[in-house]
Design an enzyme around this catalytic site. Structure first.
Site, PDB file in Angstrom:
ATOM      1  N   ASP A  40      -8.533 -16.833  30.666  1.00  0.00           N
ATOM      2  CA  ASP A  40      -8.558 -16.237  29.622  1.00  0.00           C
ATOM      3  C   ASP A  40      -7.733 -16.456  28.694  1.00  0.00           C
ATOM      4  O   ASP A  40      -6.573 -16.728  29.249  1.00  0.00           O
ATOM      5  CB  ASP A  40      -8.617 -14.707  30.116  1.00  0.00           C
ATOM      6  CG  ASP A  40      -9.339 -13.734  28.987  1.00  0.00           C
ATOM      7  OD1 ASP A  40      -9.633 -14.170  27.918  1.00  0.00           O
ATOM      8  OD2 ASP A  40      -9.523 -12.547  29.169  1.00  0.00           O
ATOM      9  N   ASN A  83      -7.565 -18.171  25.405  1.00  0.00           N
ATOM     10  CA  ASN A  83      -7.817 -19.370  24.609  1.00  0.00           C
ATOM     11  C   ASN A  83      -7.663 -18.994  23.157  1.00  0.00           C
ATOM     12  O   ASN A  83      -6.941 -19.401  22.363  1.00  0.00           O
ATOM     13  CB  ASN A  83      -9.061 -19.973  24.811  1.00  0.00           C
ATOM     14  CG  ASN A  83      -9.239 -20.801  26.189  1.00  0.00           C
ATOM     15  OD1 ASN A  83      -8.191 -20.771  26.836  1.00  0.00           O
ATOM     16  ND2 ASN A  83     -10.499 -21.289  26.269  1.00  0.00           N
ATOM     17  N   HIS A 113      -9.842 -23.199  22.583  1.00  0.00           N
ATOM     18  CA  HIS A 113     -10.970 -23.818  23.803  1.00  0.00           C
ATOM     19  C   HIS A 113     -10.483 -25.152  24.191  1.00  0.00           C
ATOM     20  O   HIS A 113     -10.639 -25.696  25.144  1.00  0.00           O
ATOM     21  CB  HIS A 113     -12.361 -23.624  23.227  1.00  0.00           C
ATOM     22  CG  HIS A 113     -12.561 -22.074  22.832  1.00  0.00           C
ATOM     23  ND1 HIS A 113     -12.166 -21.173  23.979  1.00  0.00           N
ATOM     24  CD2 HIS A 113     -13.247 -21.572  21.983  1.00  0.00           C
ATOM     25  CE1 HIS A 113     -12.601 -19.923  23.754  1.00  0.00           C
ATOM     26  NE2 HIS A 113     -13.269 -20.035  22.466  1.00  0.00           N
ATOM     27  N   ARG A 126     -20.745 -13.908  21.073  1.00  0.00           N
ATOM     28  CA  ARG A 126     -19.462 -14.484  20.362  1.00  0.00           C
ATOM     29  C   ARG A 126     -20.175 -15.027  19.049  1.00  0.00           C
ATOM     30  O   ARG A 126     -21.535 -15.566  19.145  1.00  0.00           O
ATOM     31  CB  ARG A 126     -19.024 -15.451  20.757  1.00  0.00           C
ATOM     32  CG  ARG A 126     -17.985 -14.770  21.885  1.00  0.00           C
ATOM     33  CD  ARG A 126     -17.159 -15.778  22.674  1.00  0.00           C
ATOM     34  NE  ARG A 126     -16.195 -15.229  23.532  1.00  0.00           N
ATOM     35  CZ  ARG A 126     -15.134 -15.259  24.204  1.00  0.00           C
ATOM     36  NH1 ARG A 126     -14.423 -16.670  23.382  1.00  0.00           N
ATOM     37  NH2 ARG A 126     -14.605 -14.806  25.100  1.00  0.00           N
ATOM     38  N   LEU A 153     -13.040 -31.971  47.053  1.00  0.00           N
ATOM     39  CA  LEU A 153     -12.905 -30.641  46.344  1.00  0.00           C
ATOM     40  C   LEU A 153     -14.356 -30.403  45.675  1.00  0.00           C
ATOM     41  O   LEU A 153     -15.043 -31.031  45.012  1.00  0.00           O
ATOM     42  CB  LEU A 153     -12.068 -31.153  45.088  1.00  0.00           C
ATOM     43  CG  LEU A 153     -12.064 -29.643  44.072  1.00  0.00           C
ATOM     44  CD1 LEU A 153     -11.385 -28.617  44.880  1.00  0.00           C
ATOM     45  CD2 LEU A 153     -11.055 -30.065  42.861  1.00  0.00           C
ATOM     46  N   ARG A 168      -9.017  -7.179  34.954  1.00  0.00           N
ATOM     47  CA  ARG A 168     -10.394  -6.659  35.476  1.00  0.00           C
ATOM     48  C   ARG A 168     -11.117  -7.767  35.843  1.00  0.00           C
ATOM     49  O   ARG A 168     -10.765  -9.084  35.457  1.00  0.00           O
ATOM     50  CB  ARG A 168     -11.121  -5.890  34.262  1.00  0.00           C
ATOM     51  CG  ARG A 168     -11.179  -6.584  32.935  1.00  0.00           C
ATOM     52  CD  ARG A 168     -12.062  -5.980  31.821  1.00  0.00           C
ATOM     53  NE  ARG A 168     -11.930  -6.348  30.744  1.00  0.00           N
ATOM     54  CZ  ARG A 168     -10.812  -6.389  29.662  1.00  0.00           C
ATOM     55  NH1 ARG A 168      -9.963  -5.689  29.788  1.00  0.00           N
ATOM     56  NH2 ARG A 168     -10.881  -7.171  28.690  1.00  0.00           N
TER      57      ARG A 168
HETATM   58  C1  FPP Z   1     -11.405 -17.664  27.375  1.00  0.00           C
HETATM   59  O1  FPP Z   1     -10.703 -17.480  26.371  1.00  0.00           O
HETATM   60  C2  FPP Z   1     -12.237 -18.612  27.206  1.00  0.00           C
HETATM   61  C3  FPP Z   1     -13.601 -19.011  27.156  1.00  0.00           C
HETATM   62  C4  FPP Z   1     -14.602 -17.836  27.239  1.00  0.00           C
HETATM   63  C5  FPP Z   1     -14.212 -20.359  26.920  1.00  0.00           C
HETATM   64  C6  FPP Z   1     -14.441 -21.270  27.852  1.00  0.00           C
HETATM   65  C7  FPP Z   1     -13.472 -22.001  28.379  1.00  0.00           C
HETATM   66  C8  FPP Z   1     -13.148 -22.958  28.326  1.00  0.00           C
HETATM   67  C9  FPP Z   1     -13.350 -23.898  27.072  1.00  0.00           C
HETATM   68  C10 FPP Z   1     -12.017 -23.647  29.054  1.00  0.00           C
HETATM   69  C11 FPP Z   1     -12.653 -25.184  29.892  1.00  0.00           C
HETATM   70  C12 FPP Z   1     -13.488 -24.899  31.121  1.00  0.00           C
HETATM   71  C13 FPP Z   1     -14.182 -25.847  31.615  1.00  0.00           C
HETATM   72  C14 FPP Z   1     -14.718 -25.933  32.814  1.00  0.00           C
HETATM   73  C15 FPP Z   1     -13.610 -27.398  31.302  1.00  0.00           C
HETATM   74  P1  FPP Z   1     -11.079 -16.227  25.103  1.00  0.00           P
HETATM   75  O2  FPP Z   1     -11.598 -17.040  24.145  1.00  0.00           O
HETATM   76  O3  FPP Z   1     -11.814 -15.147  25.960  1.00  0.00           O
HETATM   77  O4  FPP Z   1      -9.591 -15.891  24.819  1.00  0.00           O
HETATM   78  P2  FPP Z   1      -9.187 -14.364  23.913  1.00  0.00           P
HETATM   79  O5  FPP Z   1      -9.476 -13.475  25.256  1.00  0.00           O
HETATM   80  O6  FPP Z   1      -7.818 -14.604  23.950  1.00  0.00           O
HETATM   81  O7  FPP Z   1     -10.047 -14.187  22.717  1.00  0.00           O
END
Ligand code: FPP
Length: 257
Positions: A32, A34, A49, A84, A144, A207
């Site tokens: 979480d 990004n 992301h 989103r 893995l 959570r």
């Molecule tokens: C969470 O941050 C990220 C996501 C729900 C997006 C997907 C994850 C990635 C792109 C990482 C890579 C995954 C793999 C398996 C290669 P958010 O957007 O919820 O962040 P925020 O809470 O700060 O808005």
């Protein structure tokens, strides 16, 4: 430079230590933060992301190659993430497609077996195909197991399991009086892998957000303020070391008590 090598040294010692103490069989991560990582830099959320994928790549490589972890689950996209904006969803779908396409050869070489938890049907066709290829081509690997939670929601998973079991009862294959925890566990996406010993969530949220609700009954939880793109192998190692310091009693009491 000197400080860096000292840090490296400490990490190497810590890796050795956590391996001696016995690694968790399964670590699962809610990646979480990004979006917040990008906002802090005045960048679009998509840049977060992009950076998040790079972190995922580093963690997978480290977990398999350096650490020798056997099972790693990454929460890539939840059943709630469809809320989103379409541009962000499309960007994430493209990123995941690119990630699997580019990483497949490395996974094959490094003994990484890809499995996926979640309902693939609403995903774009090209991503569905990529996922099928990755599962098939890495099926014999065993170093893995990388479980990608993709369009995953724990409640949806439990509903799906109930339906599967109900069908088996209706067909006479299963006696309803004999349904037990194992019947349910073996009907979940994670049937082939152990329950997570440790769930890590980055970005300060505390959570589970519909993640592995059945499987997390006795899981140790680790929350860190670090945003996912800033999460590194050293923090994973420290989280595992802290997990090993905890005492897991599974509802029982210590013998001396
Ligand atoms: C969470 O941050 C990220 C996501 C729900 C997006 C997907 C994850 C990635 C792109 C990482 C890579 C995954 C793999 C398996 C290669 P958010 O957007 O919820 O962040 P925020 O809470 O700060 O808005």
């Amino acid at each position: 430079m000197e400080k860096d090598s000292l840090l490296q040294n400490n990490i190497a010692t810590l890796i050795e230590l956590i391996r001696e103490r016995g690694l968790p069989k399964h670590v699962a991560i809610i990646m979480d933060g990004n979006g917040r990582w990008a906002s802090k830099r005045d960048l679009p959320r998509t840049a977060g992301h992009q950076a998040g994928v790079q972190t995922a790549e580093r963690i997978i490589r480290f977990a398999g190659r350096e650490l020798g972890l056997r099972h790693l689950t990454l929460y890539a996209f939840s059943t709630e993430n469809w809320a989103r904006p379409a541009t962000e969803i499309n960007f994430i779908m493209d990123l995941l497609d690119k990630f699997i396409t580019e990483k497949l050869a490395e996974f094959e070489r490094e003994g990484v077996r890809v499995i996926v938890s979640g309902d693939p049907t609403p995903l774009p066709n090209n991503l569905q195909q990529r996922v099928r290829d990755a599962i098939e081509q890495t099926a014999k690997n065993s170093r893995l197991v990388l479980n990608i939670a993709l369009n995953y929601g724990a409640r949806q998973e439990i509903v799906r399991a109930c339906r599967m079991i109900a069908e088996r009862v209706a067909s006479g294959e299963v006696d309803s009086a004999k349904i037990d925890e194992q019947t349910i566990a073996s009907s979940l996406y994670t049937a082939q892998i152990p329950d997570p010993d440790l769930i890590i969530r980055t970005s300060g949220e505390m959570r589970l957000s519909n993640f592995l609700l059945w499987q997390a009954a006795y899981t140790e939880l680790h929350f860190t303020d670090t945003l996912w793109p800033d999460f590194g192998p050293d923090e994973l190692v420290r989280a595992i070391a802290q997990y090993q310091d905890r005492e897991r009693r599974y509802g029982a009491v210590k013998e001396a008590e």
